[in-house]
Design a protein around this motif. Structure first.
Motif, PDB file in Angstrom:
ATOM      1  N   VAL A 294       0.885  -1.184   0.063  1.00  0.00           N
ATOM      2  CA  VAL A 294      -0.023  -0.212   0.051  1.00  0.00           C
ATOM      3  C   VAL A 294       0.782   1.296  -0.056  1.00  0.00           C
ATOM      4  N   VAL A 295       1.909   1.047   0.834  1.00  0.00           N
ATOM      5  CA  VAL A 295       2.740   2.417   1.005  1.00  0.00           C
ATOM      6  C   VAL A 295       3.448   2.643  -0.291  1.00  0.00           C
ATOM      7  N   LEU A 296       4.024   1.516  -0.881  1.00  0.00           N
ATOM      8  CA  LEU A 296       4.737   1.691  -2.288  1.00  0.00           C
ATOM      9  C   LEU A 296       4.026   1.855  -3.243  1.00  0.00           C
ATOM     10  N   GLY A 297       2.646   1.509  -3.406  1.00  0.00           N
ATOM     11  CA  GLY A 297       1.839   1.369  -4.324  1.00  0.00           C
ATOM     12  C   GLY A 297       2.165   0.349  -5.456  1.00  0.00           C
ATOM     13  N   SER A 298       2.490  -1.002  -4.906  1.00  0.00           N
ATOM     14  CA  SER A 298       3.144  -1.708  -5.802  1.00  0.00           C
ATOM     15  C   SER A 298       2.264  -2.996  -5.762  1.00  0.00           C
ATOM     16  N   PRO A 299       1.841  -3.385  -6.928  1.00  0.00           N
ATOM     17  CA  PRO A 299       1.075  -4.710  -7.003  1.00  0.00           C
ATOM     18  C   PRO A 299       1.991  -5.820  -7.007  1.00  0.00           C
ATOM     19  N   PHE A 300       3.215  -5.725  -7.313  1.00  0.00           N
ATOM     20  CA  PHE A 300       4.167  -6.798  -7.091  1.00  0.00           C
ATOM     21  C   PHE A 300       4.342  -7.199  -5.634  1.00  0.00           C
ATOM     22  N   VAL A 301       4.459  -6.148  -4.722  1.00  0.00           N
ATOM     23  CA  VAL A 301       4.852  -6.234  -3.406  1.00  0.00           C
ATOM     24  C   VAL A 301       3.345  -6.816  -2.736  1.00  0.00           C
ATOM     25  N   ALA A 302       2.293  -6.800  -3.259  1.00  0.00           N
ATOM     26  CA  ALA A 302       0.978  -7.145  -2.904  1.00  0.00           C
ATOM     27  C   ALA A 302       0.963  -8.893  -3.308  1.00  0.00           C
ATOM     28  N   LEU A 303       1.509  -9.002  -4.550  1.00  0.00           N
ATOM     29  CA  LEU A 303       1.461 -10.350  -4.969  1.00  0.00           C
ATOM     30  C   LEU A 303       2.459 -11.174  -3.881  1.00  0.00           C
ATOM     31  N   ALA A 304       3.512 -10.567  -3.528  1.00  0.00           N
ATOM     32  CA  ALA A 304       4.373 -11.155  -2.819  1.00  0.00           C
ATOM     33  C   ALA A 304       3.744 -11.464  -1.244  1.00  0.00           C
ATOM     34  N   ALA A 305       2.833 -10.524  -0.835  1.00  0.00           N
ATOM     35  CA  ALA A 305       2.208 -11.028   0.326  1.00  0.00           C
ATOM     36  C   ALA A 305       1.240 -12.076   0.090  1.00  0.00           C
ATOM     37  N   VAL A 306       0.422 -11.961  -1.096  1.00  0.00           N
ATOM     38  CA  VAL A 306      -0.230 -13.343  -1.367  1.00  0.00           C
ATOM     39  C   VAL A 306       0.565 -14.532  -1.141  1.00  0.00           C
ATOM     40  N   SER A 307       1.443 -14.538  -1.865  1.00  0.00           N
ATOM     41  CA  SER A 307       2.473 -15.731  -1.989  1.00  0.00           C
ATOM     42  C   SER A 307       2.922 -16.367  -0.901  1.00  0.00           C
ATOM     43  N   VAL A 308       3.326 -15.374   0.030  1.00  0.00           N
ATOM     44  CA  VAL A 308       4.079 -15.598   1.320  1.00  0.00           C
ATOM     45  C   VAL A 308       2.722 -16.307   2.301  1.00  0.00           C
ATOM     46  N   THR A 309       1.641 -15.698   2.161  1.00  0.00           N
ATOM     47  CA  THR A 309       0.508 -16.334   2.856  1.00  0.00           C
ATOM     48  C   THR A 309       0.079 -17.553   2.495  1.00  0.00           C
ATOM     49  N   ALA A 310       0.082 -17.662   1.157  1.00  0.00           N
ATOM     50  CA  ALA A 310      -0.322 -19.190   0.583  1.00  0.00           C
ATOM     51  C   ALA A 310       1.066 -20.121   0.883  1.00  0.00           C
ATOM     52  N   PHE A 311       2.052 -19.720   0.991  1.00  0.00           N
ATOM     53  CA  PHE A 311       3.170 -20.856   1.457  1.00  0.00           C
ATOM     54  C   PHE A 311       3.088 -21.244   2.665  1.00  0.00           C
ATOM     55  N   ALA A 312       2.882 -20.185   3.594  1.00  0.00           N
ATOM     56  CA  ALA A 312       2.832 -20.409   5.194  1.00  0.00           C
ATOM     57  C   ALA A 312       1.495 -21.311   5.412  1.00  0.00           C
ATOM     58  N   ALA A 313       0.399 -21.001   4.694  1.00  0.00           N
ATOM     59  CA  ALA A 313      -0.813 -21.737   5.085  1.00  0.00           C
ATOM     60  C   ALA A 313      -0.858 -22.991   4.329  1.00  0.00           C
ATOM     61  N   GLY A 314      -0.180 -23.336   3.365  1.00  0.00           N
ATOM     62  CA  GLY A 314      -0.015 -24.532   2.779  1.00  0.00           C
ATOM     63  C   GLY A 314       1.217 -25.347   3.211  1.00  0.00           C
ATOM     64  N   LEU A 315       2.256 -25.172   2.288  1.00  0.00           N
ATOM     65  CA  LEU A 315       3.555 -26.052   2.507  1.00  0.00           C
ATOM     66  C   LEU A 315       3.996 -26.002   3.726  1.00  0.00           C
ATOM     67  N   ALA A 316       4.114 -25.059   4.204  1.00  0.00           N
ATOM     68  CA  ALA A 316       5.103 -24.667   5.469  1.00  0.00           C
ATOM     69  C   ALA A 316       4.227 -25.244   6.687  1.00  0.00           C
ATOM     70  N   ALA A 317       2.952 -25.062   6.716  1.00  0.00           N
ATOM     71  CA  ALA A 317       2.046 -25.477   7.792  1.00  0.00           C
ATOM     72  C   ALA A 317       2.005 -27.151   7.653  1.00  0.00           C
ATOM     73  N   TYR A 318       2.029 -27.731   6.835  1.00  0.00           N
ATOM     74  CA  TYR A 318       1.668 -29.078   6.436  1.00  0.00           C
ATOM     75  C   TYR A 318       3.308 -29.643   6.801  1.00  0.00           C
ATOM     76  N   SER A 319       4.133 -29.174   6.577  1.00  0.00           N
ATOM     77  CA  SER A 319       5.669 -29.710   6.925  1.00  0.00           C
ATOM     78  C   SER A 319       5.813 -29.709   8.547  1.00  0.00           C
ATOM     79  N   GLU A 320       5.251 -28.224   8.878  1.00  0.00           N
ATOM     80  CA  GLU A 320       5.401 -28.284  10.583  1.00  0.00           C
ATOM     81  C   GLU A 320       4.864 -29.169  11.337  1.00  0.00           C
ATOM     82  N   ARG A 321       3.441 -29.439  11.033  1.00  0.00           N
ATOM     83  CA  ARG A 321       2.499 -30.112  11.664  1.00  0.00           C
ATOM     84  C   ARG A 321       3.082 -31.686  11.803  1.00  0.00           C
ATOM     85  N   ASN A 322       3.522 -32.072  10.639  1.00  0.00           N
ATOM     86  CA  ASN A 322       3.973 -33.423  10.467  1.00  0.00           C
ATOM     87  C   ASN A 322       5.378 -33.553  11.339  1.00  0.00           C
TER      88      ASN A 322
END
Length: 94
Positions: free
Chosen positions: A14-42
């Motif tokens: 929002v501060v930078l007005g960058s859609p690329f950084v917003a895409l990075a935020a979505v990517s980090v969230t998807a990774f954390a909720a998906g792959l990292a959470a699955y691996s950590e739980r196991n």
């Protein structure tokens, strides 16, 4: 910690007005909720077994608790604070 990283990236987008950084935020969230959470739980389930499953049944993903989680099986009668009397044997043996 994962939620703060995602929110920080979203704020920067929002501060930078960058859609690329917003895409990075979505990517980090998807990774954390998906792959990292699955691996950590196991991993945690393999290490701590039933104690981890009991903790996991009371603590939610992504949302902080108002009060800290208390292990109902801790023995306070040993004269030590609960946090010390409940250290897993794998940690206290070090």
């Amino acid at each position: 910690m994962q939620i703060s990283g995602s929110l920080s990236l979203l704020l920067w987008s929002v501060v930078l007005g960058s859609p690329f950084v917003a895409l990075a935020a979505v990517s980090v969230t998807a990774f954390a909720a998906g792959l990292a959470a699955y691996s950590e739980r196991n991993d945690l389930d393999a290490r701590f077994g039933e104690a981890w499953r009991a903790y996991r049944s009371d603590v939610r993903d992504w949302w902080p608790r108002r009060t800290p989680w208390q292990d109902p099986h801790c023995d306070e009668s040993v004269g030590r604070p609960k946090a010390i009397s409940c250290i897993p044997p794998t940690i206290s043996a070090r």
